[in-house]
Each structure stands twice: as structure tokens, then as C-alpha cells.
Scaffold this active site. Structure first.
Site, PDB file in Angstrom:
ATOM      1  N   LYS A  36       1.182  -1.149  -0.013  1.00  0.00           N
ATOM      2  CA  LYS A  36       0.261  -0.096   0.026  1.00  0.00           C
ATOM      3  C   LYS A  36       0.705   1.379   0.190  1.00  0.00           C
ATOM      4  O   LYS A  36       2.028   1.049   0.820  1.00  0.00           O
ATOM      5  CB  LYS A  36      -0.837   0.214   0.768  1.00  0.00           C
ATOM      6  CG  LYS A  36      -2.301   0.997   1.053  1.00  0.00           C
ATOM      7  CD  LYS A  36      -3.277   0.775   2.765  1.00  0.00           C
ATOM      8  CE  LYS A  36      -4.265   2.373   2.929  1.00  0.00           C
ATOM      9  NZ  LYS A  36      -4.472   2.035   4.220  1.00  0.00           N
ATOM     10  N   SER A 113      -9.467   1.956   2.701  1.00  0.00           N
ATOM     11  CA  SER A 113      -8.048   2.543   2.203  1.00  0.00           C
ATOM     12  C   SER A 113      -7.159   1.822   1.069  1.00  0.00           C
ATOM     13  O   SER A 113      -6.947   2.513   0.045  1.00  0.00           O
ATOM     14  CB  SER A 113      -8.182   3.098   2.865  1.00  0.00           C
ATOM     15  OG  SER A 113      -7.111   3.435   3.949  1.00  0.00           O
ATOM     16  N   SER A 137     -10.271  -0.416   7.057  1.00  0.00           N
ATOM     17  CA  SER A 137      -9.078  -0.152   5.603  1.00  0.00           C
ATOM     18  C   SER A 137      -8.430  -1.918   4.937  1.00  0.00           C
ATOM     19  O   SER A 137      -8.673  -1.546   3.869  1.00  0.00           O
ATOM     20  CB  SER A 137      -8.179   0.624   6.108  1.00  0.00           C
ATOM     21  OG  SER A 137      -8.582   1.668   6.022  1.00  0.00           O
TER      22      SER A 137
END
Length: 433
Positions: A36, A113, A137
């Protein structure tokens, strides 16, 4: 180079980080993973989901310890993945870099996210991937993309060289397509041993949490009850309502609960307060971390995100943060008492199928409110949670979650392993009828 996976849009940048040793004895030898765009990689600018952030920050001086641990264990990174701007959404839509395509349900959001990290795994582009989970997330995109996602116990995995969202809740987590891979990665990235106890003392399956779904026709409540009864005996099941338990055991919640009792959506008022408290504390920490940057740079933020980030930055001294901290402490203690040493809490991961792409604001906000009342249980307590895919029904993914005491991450995965095949069998039966 951006967009190295035509058709999915999971990657921000494609580049290869090779393991420090090519020994075949290493536990993650031969595996690939994605990172990420919130984890630092030395010499590269961490983008935090926003072009203005990337433009105004220098390359990272050091690599995140969790990335280094994966490389040291023999895995190869294939690059960084798209995320929601500043980690402030559970949708997975990014106005600047595009929305990664959900391989499990292409017309629906991938969840955020950590959207790109989940999509990279679901689309078979990597073996596992790294994400972060503050308010949901990792758990949300895992549920939306039909894969496994682990939110680790708060503070057990180093968040050093990871851009903070709200440190009180920020956790590192990871995704995999199957439980054996998830466990293999967990043994490396969270090298703690708590596996001596194999059986749960009790599995709490609260009816009120499943009513937050709004519709019980996905049968997850029946599937979970039948699976636990078959695997551990019906005497292991506790169906008490979690909302009543919280109301009785978290005294500081009393002064807030009236404001949440008249809600329109299917809700559990006590859990709505838990969500309200967590989001208030999260806003306060986000503001402390990022207000100065937002106010000075005035970044271009996507729709929806802009409003939430501005609200956080504008949140003033009117927030009763001391009350929120008291509720947090009481809630953590009450949940620890409910689960004791080796109890498990079984809940829906999310309140239904992933929202359709471009859903209107009002129904989306209703969905978010219900989602956070479920997600805040592990969030506010700091406990570990695994999201388990049950397959797709009517073209949309269905999942459930198990939550365990802080520090019992390996026990949690071990238990998920014991239940998983039974869950799939019971889902097949329930959905066929």
C-alpha cells in the site's frame, strides 16, 4: 511506471524489490507481494493516495520494518498500490489515480482505503499484500473483494515508517486468497506464539449485530450458528445482544446513547455510540497529524474526501475527548471480559454487499454509518479481526468476521482454519434452500 496491470488499476507504481537472500529455506521464498502506498520504501516518495502529498514530500530515508520483514523472509515486492487519499475512506475510489476494479464484483467499489492491495490479491497479481487498517481499511476491501484480510492487534506490528492516519487505531494488516497463505504470512510478520489453546471457550454470535445487515437473507447468522454448533457444540454458542452487553458494562456511554436511539437505519444504539466515539478520537488525531499540511498546501482532494478531511481539520475543542477516552477504556475492558482468554466474537464484516460505483451520497452515508458500527468493535478495542469470504451469492461477495482478544492473532487464524470448511458447507446448504 504506473498502471502495470491493465484492467484492474491496482498498482500505483510497478517496481521490483528482491529478497535479501534467495535461499529456498526462507518461509516466504518464491512469493510475491504488493505494498500500500502508505508504507515507506527507501529512496521513493510515499504518495499517501494524493498527488499533492507526493509533490510536497521527500523520498523516504528508510523502508518500513514490515516491508523489510517480508523481503527478509524471501518474498519479492512487485510495487505499490492505489489507496484512498490520506487513508480517509472505506470506498476505495480515488479521484486522481482511478478506482481499482473489484475482480469479485466489477460494478461495485473495491473498498478502501487499502483498495489496490486487496484488488492485487483478488486479481491474482500477487500472492499476498500489505495494507493498513484504522477504521476498517483492511477488513472492508477484503470483504468487498471476496478474499481474506487480517487486522492485527493494535500495536503488535510496527507502524514505523508508515504514514500515520490516527496512531491510536492505526494497524498493519495483510490480504491473501486463502487461509494457509494468510497464516504463513502472519507467522513471519507477527512472530508471536499463542497457539497452545486450540478450542474457543465460547463463541458469541450476537443477533443484533447481524440485524445491522438490514436483511438477513444472506443467511450469515444461521450459517455461523450452524457451523459453530457443528464444530464446537451448541453449548459453545452465546447469542446475547452485544448492544445490551455494552449498555450494561460501559457506564460512560449513558450520556450519549439517547442521541442515537431514534436512528432511521437498522442500528444498535450502543454500537452507534462506540462508532461516534472512535470517529471523534480519529478526527482529533488526524487533525494533529495533518492539519498543518492541509492548511498550508491546500491539496486538491476528491469529492466526499474533501468534506470529511475539512471536517476533521475544523473539529474544535467542542469534542468531549475526555469522555471519549473514558468510553474507550471501559469498552476495551468490557469486551475483554466478554471474550475472556479464548472467546471469539462472530459478526458481519460489513453491513451488506459492496456499494455500486458512483452510489448517491445519502444511501452511501447510511451504509457507512452501519459499517462503522460494526468496524468500530475491533477498532476501539484494538482487538484482532479476520474477515472470511463465504463466496458470492446473487453475484455479490458475502463475508463474516471473527474477533479475538488483543494478542491472540494466531489463535484467531487457527480457529478460522478449524471453522472455514464447515462455514462453506453450511453456506452452500443455506443458499441452496
Amino acid at each position: 511506471m504506473a498502471g502495470g496491470d491493465p484492467g484492474y488499476g491496482a498498482f500505483m507504481e510497478r517496481f521490483v524489490l528482491r529478497p535479501s537472500s534467495s535461499s529456498q529455506q526462507l518461509p516466504l521464498h518464491g512469493l510475491t507481494f504488493a505494498i500500500k502506498d502508505i508504507f515507506d520504501v527507501a529512496g521513493r516518495v510515499t504518495g499517501f493516495g494524493n498527488p499533492d502529498w507526493k509533490r510536497t514530500h521527500a523520498p523516504a530515508a528508510a523502508t518500513s520494518p514490515v516491508v523489510l520483514a517480508a523481503l527478509a523472509a524471501g518474498a519479492t515486492s512487485l510495487g505499490t498500490t492505489v489507496m484512498d487519499e490520506m487513508a480517509y475512506s472505506i470506498n476505495g475510489e480515488n479521484a486522481h489515480y482511478g478506482t481499482p476494479t473489484n475482480p469479485c464484483a466489477p460494478g461495485r467499489v473495491p473498498g478502501g482505503s487499502s483498495s489496490g492491495s486487496a484488488v492485487a490479491v483478488a486479481a491474482n497479481l500477487v500472492d499476498f499484500s500489505l495494507g493498513t487498517d484504522t477504521g476498517g481499511s483492511v477488513r472492508v476491501p477484503a470483504a468487498y473483494c471476496g478474499i481474506f484480510g487480517l487486522r492485527t492487534s493494535h500495536g503488535l506490528v510496527s507502524a514505523e515508517n508508515v504514514v500515520p492516519m490516527a496512531q491510536m487505531f492505526d494497524t498493519v494488516g495483510w490480504f491473501a486468497r486463502d487461509l494457509s497463505m494468510l497464516s504463513r504470512v502472519t507467522k513471519v510478520l507477527l512472530p508471536l506464539s499463542d497457539e497452545a489453546v486450540k478450542q474457543p471457550t465460547k463463541v458469541t454470535i450476537p443477533m443484533d449485530c447481524f440485524q445491522i445487515l438490514g436483511s438477513l437473507d444472506d443467511c450469515t447468522y444461521q450459517i455461523m450458528n450452524a457451523s459453530v454448533a457443528k464444530r464446537f457444540g451448541s453449548q459453545a454458542i452465546d447469542n446475547r445482544n452485544l448492544g445490551d452487553f455494552i449498555s450494561d458494562n460501559v457506564p460512560s456511554i449513558g450520556k450519549f446513547i439517547a442521541g442515537f436511539s431514534e436512528s432511521e437505519l437498522p442500528s444498535v444504539p450502543a454500537l452507534s455510540v462506540v462508532s461516534h466515539v472512535m470517529r471523534g478520537l480519529q478526527r482529533s488525531q488526524f487533525k494533529a497529524n495533518h492539519a498543518e499540511w492541509v492548511n498550508s498546501v491546500k491539496p486538491n482532494l476528491g469529492p466526499g474526501l474533501r468534506q470529511r478531511i475539512q471536517e476533521a481539520i475544523a473539529s474544535g475543542d467542542s469534542e468531549p475527548l475526555e469522555d471519549f477516552q473514558a468510553i474507550r477504556a471501559e469498552f476495551k475492558s468490557a469486551l475483554a471480559e466478554l471474550l475472556k482468554d479464548h472467546g471469539i466474537l462472530a459478526i458481519p464484516t460489513v453491513p451488506g454487499p459492496p456499494p455500486k460505483l458512483g452510489m448517491e451520497a445519502a444511501p452511501l452515508e447510511n451504509f457507512r454509518a452501519r459499517a462503522f458500527s460494526l468496524l468500530s468493535i475491533a477498532g476501539l478495542s484494538g482487538f484482532c479481526q479476520v474477515s472470511i469470504p463465504l463466496g458470492t451469492r446473487n453475484g455479490v461477495p458475502v463475508s463474516v468476521s471473527l474477533v479475538a482478544q488483543h494478542g491472540l492473532d494466531h489463535f484467531l487464524l487457527n480457529l478460522a482454519g478449524q471453522l472455514y470448511e464447515t462455514l462453506l458447507d453450511e453456506a452452500t446448504k443455506a443458499w441452496a434452500s
